[in-house]
Design a protein around this motif. Structure first.
Motif, short mmCIF file in Angstrom:
data_model
loop_
_atom_site.label_atom_id
_atom_site.label_comp_id
_atom_site.label_asym_id
_atom_site.label_seq_id
_atom_site.Cartn_x
_atom_site.Cartn_y
_atom_site.Cartn_z
N UNK A 12 25.90 28.19 32.24
CA UNK A 12 27.16 29.45 33.22
C UNK A 12 26.23 30.51 32.25
N UNK A 13 25.72 31.44 32.88
CA UNK A 13 25.53 32.28 32.00
C UNK A 13 25.75 33.55 33.07
N UNK A 14 25.46 34.88 32.37
CA UNK A 14 26.15 36.15 33.06
C UNK A 14 27.33 37.09 33.15
N UNK A 15 27.73 37.46 33.94
CA UNK A 15 28.83 37.91 34.51
C UNK A 15 28.95 37.91 36.76
N UNK A 16 30.24 37.21 36.56
CA UNK A 16 29.62 37.31 38.17
C UNK A 16 29.77 39.14 38.46
N UNK A 20 35.43 45.49 36.67
CA UNK A 20 35.61 45.65 35.51
C UNK A 20 35.45 44.75 34.60
N UNK A 21 35.38 44.51 33.61
CA UNK A 21 34.91 43.25 32.22
C UNK A 21 37.21 43.44 32.18
N UNK A 22 37.40 42.49 32.55
CA UNK A 22 38.88 42.13 32.10
C UNK A 22 40.26 42.31 33.54
N UNK A 23 39.04 42.81 33.87
CA UNK A 23 39.72 42.32 36.20
C UNK A 23 39.08 41.65 36.81
N UNK A 24 38.18 40.81 36.58
CA UNK A 24 36.91 40.57 37.48
C UNK A 24 37.53 38.85 37.13
N UNK A 25 38.42 38.81 38.67
CA UNK A 25 39.24 37.16 39.35
C UNK A 25 37.59 36.66 39.24
N UNK A 26 36.49 36.24 39.32
CA UNK A 26 35.16 35.16 39.51
C UNK A 26 35.58 34.83 38.17
N UNK A 27 35.07 35.25 37.31
CA UNK A 27 34.59 35.56 36.17
C UNK A 27 35.93 34.72 35.25
#
Length: 99
Positions: A12-16, A20-27
């Motif tokens: 896995x690489x990157x962010x979805x 915002x980071x901390x609120x990202x449900x996909x991530x």
């Protein structure tokens, strides 16, 4: 994926980027499933595997001798990611690499 078509791990690489980071449900969904899979491979199935995790990156590579023991777990993880990809096509892409 090995020559026989069995999954041998994942990367896995990157962010979805869906929030915002901390609120990202996909991530959060991907990360939670990935850590559960990695922990099950190493601590429950006790399979030999090379596992690396860092910010925005995770790699799990199961030793060929343990691929069969991890088959169902890795297939379940794949199905989970494919379901997320279907729900959030802008934020996640699943691809396969033969090794």
């Amino acid at each position: 994926m090995n020559v026989s078509g069995d999954l041998t791990g994942f990367r896995l690489t990157g962010h979805s980027g869906s929030a915002e980071q901390g609120s990202d449900i996909v991530c959060a969904a991907v990360s939670s499933a990935a850590y559960m899979t990695a922990n099950t491979v190493s601590d429950v199935l006790r399979a030999q595997a090379h596992i690396t995790a860092d910010e925005g990156y995770m790699s799990v590579r199961v030793a060929e001798r343990d691929v069969r023991a991890c088959r169902d777990l890795l297939e379940g993880f794949k199905l989970h990611l494919l379901g997320l990809e279907e729900q959030y096509p802008q934020n996640i892409q699943v691809s396969y690499l033969e090794v």
